[in-house]
Enzyme design. Structure first.
Site, PDB file in Angstrom:
ATOM      1  N   MET A 216      64.872  -1.946 100.497  1.00 19.41           N
ATOM      2  CA  MET A 216      64.894  -3.189 101.491  1.00 19.41           C
ATOM      3  C   MET A 216      66.069  -2.958 102.841  1.00 19.41           C
ATOM      4  O   MET A 216      66.009  -3.563 103.507  1.00 19.41           O
ATOM      5  CB  MET A 216      64.968  -4.432 100.719  1.00 19.41           C
ATOM      6  CG  MET A 216      66.209  -4.886  99.978  1.00 19.41           C
ATOM      7  SD  MET A 216      67.768  -5.118 100.839  1.00 19.41           S
ATOM      8  CE  MET A 216      67.361  -6.753 101.434  1.00 19.41           C
ATOM      9  N   TYR A 217      67.008  -1.945 102.294  1.00 19.13           N
ATOM     10  CA  TYR A 217      68.041  -1.738 103.385  1.00 19.13           C
ATOM     11  C   TYR A 217      67.246  -1.281 104.714  1.00 19.13           C
ATOM     12  O   TYR A 217      66.651  -0.252 104.705  1.00 19.13           O
ATOM     13  CB  TYR A 217      69.085  -0.805 102.920  1.00 19.13           C
ATOM     14  CG  TYR A 217      69.832  -1.213 101.885  1.00 19.13           C
ATOM     15  CD1 TYR A 217      69.993  -2.386 101.567  1.00 19.13           C
ATOM     16  CD2 TYR A 217      70.749  -0.233 101.336  1.00 19.13           C
ATOM     17  CE1 TYR A 217      70.861  -3.113 100.522  1.00 19.13           C
ATOM     18  CE2 TYR A 217      71.758  -0.685 100.212  1.00 19.13           C
ATOM     19  CZ  TYR A 217      71.741  -2.034  99.850  1.00 19.13           C
ATOM     20  OH  TYR A 217      72.438  -2.543  98.758  1.00 19.13           O
ATOM     21  N   SER A 218      67.482  -2.166 105.910  1.00 21.29           N
ATOM     22  CA  SER A 218      66.752  -1.985 107.085  1.00 21.29           C
ATOM     23  C   SER A 218      65.173  -1.533 106.849  1.00 21.29           C
ATOM     24  O   SER A 218      64.504  -0.652 107.433  1.00 21.29           O
ATOM     25  CB  SER A 218      67.376  -0.809 107.779  1.00 21.29           C
ATOM     26  OG  SER A 218      68.477  -1.208 108.201  1.00 21.29           O
ATOM     27  N   ALA A 219      64.514  -2.354 105.910  1.00 25.48           N
ATOM     28  CA  ALA A 219      63.008  -2.037 105.707  1.00 25.48           C
ATOM     29  C   ALA A 219      62.686  -0.543 105.315  1.00 25.48           C
ATOM     30  O   ALA A 219      61.697   0.098 105.735  1.00 25.48           O
ATOM     31  CB  ALA A 219      62.311  -2.472 106.680  1.00 25.48           C
TER      32      ALA A 219
ATOM     33  N   LYS B 246      67.464   0.980  94.720  1.00 26.91           N
ATOM     34  CA  LYS B 246      66.972  -0.362  94.024  1.00 26.91           C
ATOM     35  C   LYS B 246      65.649  -0.861  94.257  1.00 26.91           C
ATOM     36  O   LYS B 246      64.978  -0.271  95.496  1.00 26.91           O
ATOM     37  CB  LYS B 246      68.047  -1.402  94.347  1.00 26.91           C
ATOM     38  CG  LYS B 246      69.427  -0.983  94.462  1.00 26.91           C
ATOM     39  CD  LYS B 246      70.492  -2.079  94.775  1.00 26.91           C
ATOM     40  CE  LYS B 246      71.724  -1.571  95.091  1.00 26.91           C
ATOM     41  NZ  LYS B 246      72.092  -0.810  96.042  1.00 26.91           N
TER      42      LYS B 246
END
Length: 238
Positions: A54-57, A80
C-alpha cells in the site's frame, strides 16, 4: 555492518533495515533518486529492505523492484499485506482470498519470484487467525515466501497466533514490527517481552517518530506542515 539472525529463521539481516514508505507519490516521486538511495544503503552493507503493497499504492514496491534488478540474491526483501488496494469489497484484509491475490501482485511489482519476509500489516478481526496462518503456511510451502510476520499486533494477539499455530500444526509468525522510538515506547511494556519469550524477531517502524526525531523540527524555526508526513497524517502533528 553488524548482522543478526531474523527470528530463528537462519536468515541473516543487517541491524539497519531500509524502510521505503516514503518512496513514491506520498514522499519522493523521483524513482531514480529513490533507486540511488537503495543502492547507497546496499553498498554500505545494508542487506534488508522493507516495503509494503500500500505504500504509494504499489509504487514503492515498483521502485524497490527496479533497484534490486541484478542484486536480488544479496537482499533480504520484506513487504506487507492488509490495507485496501483499490475500490470495492475483498480488496483488503487478511483473508485467504485476498492474500493469495495480493502476493502475486507484490511479486509482479517487485520483479521477483519470492519474498523473504511477508508481513501482515495489521490485525483483521473479521478473519480467523487460523485462516491467515493457513494461507501463509501454504505460501511458504509453495516457495513464494520464505517466512512471515506481523506488524502492529497487540501482545495478546501475537500470543494467540502462536498458540493457534501450535494447535493446528501451522507455521508461525517469525517477526513482529511495532511502532518504536524514543517518543513511542509502548512496545517495551508487553510486545517486546513477548517476542523475546516466543523467539520472534522484533523490527520497528517509524523509529524517527514520523520525523519528529530527525532534526528537521527545531525550536524557533519556521515549520512547514503542508508537505511530507505532516500532510499525510496531520493528526500526528497537532
Amino acid at each position: 555492518m553488524r548482522y543478526r539472525v531474523l527470528g530463528g529463521t537462519g536468515i541473516e539481516v543487517s541491524v539497519h533495515c531500509l524502510g521505503t514508505m516514503m518512496f513514491g507519490a506520498v514522499g519522493n516521486p523521483d524513482h531514480d533518486e529513490c533507486v540511488r538511495m537503495i543502492h547507497t544503503a546496499l553498498d554500505q552493507g545494508v542487506n534488508f529492505v522493507d516495503t509494503a503493497d500500500m505504500y504509494s499504492a504499489g509504487e514503492s514496491e515498483e521502485i524497490v523492484g527496479k533497484a534490486l534488478l541484478g542484486r536480488r540474491d544479496d537482499v533480504v526483501l520484506a513487504t506487507k499485506v492488509h490495507f485496501p488496494m483499490g475500490e470495492g469489497p475483498n480488496r483488503s484484509g487478511n483473508s485467504r482470498r485476498w492474500i493469495i491475490k495480493e502476493v502475486e501482485e507484490s511479486l509482479r511489482r517487485l520483479r521477483t519470484d519470492w519474498i523473504d519476509l511477508y508481513q501482515v500489516h495489521r490485525p483483521d478481526h473479521r478473519t480467523d487467525i487460523e485462516e491467515t496462518l493457513s494461507v501463509l503456511s501454504d505460501l511458504v510451502r509453495q516457495g513464494k515466501i520464505r517466512a512471515f510476520g506481523c506488524s502492529s499486533f497487540p501482545a495478546e494477539e501475537v500470543v494467540e497466533a502462536y498458540h493457534v499455530a501450535e494447535r493446528r500444526g501451522l507455521m508461525r509468525f517469525r517477526t513482529e514490527q511495532p511502532p518504536y522510538s524514543l517518543l513511542a515506547r509502548g512496545a517495551e511494556r508487553s510486545v517486546l517481552p513477548v517476542c523475546r519469550r516466543l523467539g520472534m524477531g522484533a523490527l520497528t517502524w517509524s523509529p524517527l517518530a514520523w520525523g519528529f526525531l530527525s532534526g528537521k523540527y527545531r525550536r524557533g524555526r519556521e515549520i512547514d506542515l503542508t508537505t511530507g508526513r505532516a500532510a499525510l497524517a496531520p493528526a500526528r502533528f497537532d
